[in-house]
Design a protein around this motif. Sequence first.
Motif, PDB file in Angstrom:
ATOM      1  N   PRO A   1       3.961 -11.943  -5.807  1.00  0.00           N
ATOM      2  CA  PRO A   1       4.362 -12.758  -6.951  1.00  0.00           C
ATOM      3  C   PRO A   1       3.681 -12.310  -8.237  1.00  0.00           C
ATOM      4  CG  PRO A   1       2.846 -13.970  -5.523  1.00  0.00           C
ATOM      5  CD  PRO A   1       3.180 -12.693  -4.822  1.00  0.00           C
ATOM      6  N   PHE A   2       4.472 -12.318  -9.327  1.00  0.00           N
ATOM      7  CA  PHE A   2       3.998 -11.824 -10.618  1.00  0.00           C
ATOM      8  C   PHE A   2       3.419 -10.420 -10.463  1.00  0.00           C
ATOM      9  CE2 PHE A   2       4.195 -16.366 -11.492  1.00  0.00           C
ATOM     10  CZ  PHE A   2       4.708 -16.395 -12.786  1.00  0.00           C
ATOM     11  N   ALA A   3       4.090  -9.618  -9.629  1.00  0.00           N
ATOM     12  CA  ALA A   3       3.692  -8.220  -9.408  1.00  0.00           C
ATOM     13  C   ALA A   3       2.230  -8.100  -8.998  1.00  0.00           C
ATOM     14  CB  ALA A   3       3.976  -7.383 -10.652  1.00  0.00           C
ATOM     15  N   GLY A   4       1.748  -9.084  -8.222  1.00  0.00           N
ATOM     16  CA  GLY A   4       0.383  -9.051  -7.717  1.00  0.00           C
ATOM     17  C   GLY A   4      -0.620  -9.811  -8.557  1.00  0.00           C
ATOM     18  N   LEU A   5      -0.220 -10.303  -9.729  1.00  0.00           N
ATOM     19  CA  LEU A   5      -1.161 -11.000 -10.601  1.00  0.00           C
ATOM     20  C   LEU A   5      -1.389 -12.447 -10.167  1.00  0.00           C
ATOM     21  CD1 LEU A   5      -0.253  -9.636 -14.133  1.00  0.00           C
ATOM     22  CD2 LEU A   5      -1.730  -8.668 -12.363  1.00  0.00           C
ATOM     23  N   GLN A   6      -0.446 -13.023  -9.428  1.00  0.00           N
ATOM     24  CA  GLN A   6      -0.709 -14.328  -8.807  1.00  0.00           C
ATOM     25  C   GLN A   6      -1.518 -14.075  -7.551  1.00  0.00           C
ATOM     26  OE1 GLN A   6       2.566 -17.225  -8.145  1.00  0.00           O
ATOM     27  NE2 GLN A   6       1.811 -17.340  -6.036  1.00  0.00           N
ATOM     28  N   PRO A   7      -2.704 -14.645  -7.432  1.00  0.00           N
ATOM     29  CA  PRO A   7      -3.557 -14.331  -6.278  1.00  0.00           C
ATOM     30  C   PRO A   7      -3.039 -14.946  -4.995  1.00  0.00           C
ATOM     31  CG  PRO A   7      -4.526 -16.111  -7.550  1.00  0.00           C
ATOM     32  CD  PRO A   7      -3.330 -15.629  -8.337  1.00  0.00           C
ATOM     33  N   PHE A   8      -3.405 -14.338  -3.885  1.00  0.00           N
ATOM     34  CA  PHE A   8      -3.158 -14.994  -2.601  1.00  0.00           C
ATOM     35  C   PHE A   8      -4.374 -15.838  -2.252  1.00  0.00           C
ATOM     36  CE2 PHE A   8      -4.856 -10.776  -1.569  1.00  0.00           C
ATOM     37  CZ  PHE A   8      -5.783 -11.015  -0.563  1.00  0.00           C
ATOM     38  N   LEU A   9      -4.160 -16.832  -1.392  1.00  0.00           N
ATOM     39  CA  LEU A   9      -5.224 -17.745  -0.988  1.00  0.00           C
ATOM     40  C   LEU A   9      -5.823 -17.276   0.324  1.00  0.00           C
ATOM     41  CD1 LEU A   9      -3.486 -19.379  -3.028  1.00  0.00           C
ATOM     42  CD2 LEU A   9      -4.039 -21.424  -1.711  1.00  0.00           C
TER      43      LEU A   9
ATOM     44  N   VAL B   1       0.827  -1.208   0.000  1.00  0.00           N
ATOM     45  CA  VAL B   1       0.000   0.000   0.000  1.00  0.00           C
ATOM     46  C   VAL B   1       0.858   1.254   0.000  1.00  0.00           C
ATOM     47  CG1 VAL B   1      -1.624   1.338   1.402  1.00  0.00           C
ATOM     48  CG2 VAL B   1      -1.992  -1.105   1.074  1.00  0.00           C
ATOM     49  N   ASP B   2       1.995   1.196   0.701  1.00  0.00           N
ATOM     50  CA  ASP B   2       2.846   2.375   0.803  1.00  0.00           C
ATOM     51  C   ASP B   2       3.586   2.700  -0.496  1.00  0.00           C
ATOM     52  OD1 ASP B   2       2.270   2.882   3.507  1.00  0.00           O
ATOM     53  OD2 ASP B   2       3.723   1.398   4.160  1.00  0.00           O
ATOM     54  N   ARG B   3       3.543   1.793  -1.467  1.00  0.00           N
ATOM     55  CA  ARG B   3       4.345   1.972  -2.674  1.00  0.00           C
ATOM     56  C   ARG B   3       3.549   2.494  -3.863  1.00  0.00           C
ATOM     57  NH1 ARG B   3       7.839  -3.683  -2.634  1.00  0.00           N
ATOM     58  NH2 ARG B   3       8.048  -3.846  -0.358  1.00  0.00           N
ATOM     59  N   VAL B   4       2.280   2.750  -3.704  1.00  0.00           N
ATOM     60  CA  VAL B   4       1.483   3.224  -4.838  1.00  0.00           C
ATOM     61  C   VAL B   4       1.210   4.720  -4.707  1.00  0.00           C
ATOM     62  CG1 VAL B   4       0.389   0.988  -5.193  1.00  0.00           C
ATOM     63  CG2 VAL B   4      -0.706   2.644  -3.701  1.00  0.00           C
ATOM     64  N   ASP B   5       1.228   5.399  -5.831  1.00  0.00           N
ATOM     65  CA  ASP B   5       0.925   6.834  -5.825  1.00  0.00           C
ATOM     66  C   ASP B   5      -0.354   7.142  -6.587  1.00  0.00           C
ATOM     67  OD1 ASP B   5       1.772   6.383  -8.404  1.00  0.00           O
ATOM     68  OD2 ASP B   5       3.585   7.607  -8.249  1.00  0.00           O
ATOM     69  N   ALA B   6      -1.039   6.092  -7.054  1.00  0.00           N
ATOM     70  CA  ALA B   6      -2.321   6.258  -7.740  1.00  0.00           C
ATOM     71  C   ALA B   6      -3.136   4.996  -7.533  1.00  0.00           C
ATOM     72  CB  ALA B   6      -2.110   6.517  -9.232  1.00  0.00           C
ATOM     73  N   ALA B   7      -4.465   5.134  -7.581  1.00  0.00           N
ATOM     74  CA  ALA B   7      -5.341   3.979  -7.383  1.00  0.00           C
ATOM     75  C   ALA B   7      -5.106   2.949  -8.475  1.00  0.00           C
ATOM     76  CB  ALA B   7      -6.798   4.431  -7.398  1.00  0.00           C
ATOM     77  N   ARG B   8      -5.105   1.663  -8.082  1.00  0.00           N
ATOM     78  CA  ARG B   8      -4.964   0.607  -9.078  1.00  0.00           C
ATOM     79  C   ARG B   8      -5.382  -0.731  -8.481  1.00  0.00           C
ATOM     80  NH1 ARG B   8       1.020  -1.624 -10.524  1.00  0.00           N
ATOM     81  NH2 ARG B   8       1.489  -2.680  -8.573  1.00  0.00           N
ATOM     82  N   LEU B   9      -5.745  -1.667  -9.343  1.00  0.00           N
ATOM     83  CA  LEU B   9      -5.955  -3.038  -8.906  1.00  0.00           C
ATOM     84  C   LEU B   9      -4.585  -3.625  -8.589  1.00  0.00           C
ATOM     85  CD1 LEU B   9      -8.715  -4.473 -11.267  1.00  0.00           C
ATOM     86  CD2 LEU B   9      -8.866  -4.146  -8.801  1.00  0.00           C
ATOM     87  N   GLN B  10      -4.394  -3.956  -7.330  1.00  0.00           N
ATOM     88  CA  GLN B  10      -3.073  -4.375  -6.866  1.00  0.00           C
ATOM     89  C   GLN B  10      -2.894  -5.887  -6.911  1.00  0.00           C
ATOM     90  OE1 GLN B  10      -0.424  -2.803  -6.502  1.00  0.00           O
ATOM     91  NE2 GLN B  10       0.355  -2.662  -4.427  1.00  0.00           N
TER      92      GLN B  10
END
Length: 220
Positions: free
Chosen positions: A145-153, A86-95
């Motif tokens: 992982p995969f810059a957030g594209l691999q989902p967490f369980l 959360v601390d690394r984003v400067d604009a809203a996005r699907l993380q």
Amino acid sequence: MAITTALDHLVYVVPDLDAGVARFAEATGVQPVYGGAHVGLGTANYLVGLHPAGWADEPTPLTYLEILGPDPEQEIGADVVRPLEVDRVDAARLQTWAIHPQGFDGVLERAAASGVDVGEVRAMSRRTPEGDLLEWRLTMRAQLPFAGLQPFLIDWGSSPHPATRELPVLGLESLTLTHPDADGLQAALAALGADGTDVEQGAERQMAAVLQTPRGTVEI
């Protein structure tokens, strides 16, 4: 557009929680509902229910969008790292996104056998605005992982799913993941039980969802 039935929720990260929720409400015409604070982690969330296209016509699908951001009501130490970058984003996005596959522990074993790194399992909790305690287990990695594209369980155990609350519901028309290593991402999704998700090859990482809202089609 395929949307895996293992989908639990999408995580839409905003650098300023109040401002991010206000912009989302303006764009979609629905007011997200306050979910609660993650005490000690410095974050809080707002929720909107989702009804994925192609799913059975259920009155309340157990799927939602989480708007996650720094909690203005919490003071945390300088050494505390807020979750999901959360601390690394400067604009809203699907993380990133979460799935609730059948047999949480079995999927962990299958992922390990397949060489898919899901990180460690952690127990977490938060109070709803009504005072109910929600408790769950999830997988967590310091670097997504995969810059957030691999989902967490995620495993909600005996806690009620957040989407069972009275939430405004938007249609989820599509979810598309784009990554330079599309084949590797697709293999990881298959190992986690989330295959069937639309994955595209691309030079840059992108996660995009198309929502059906009272104000028309909105892409985030």
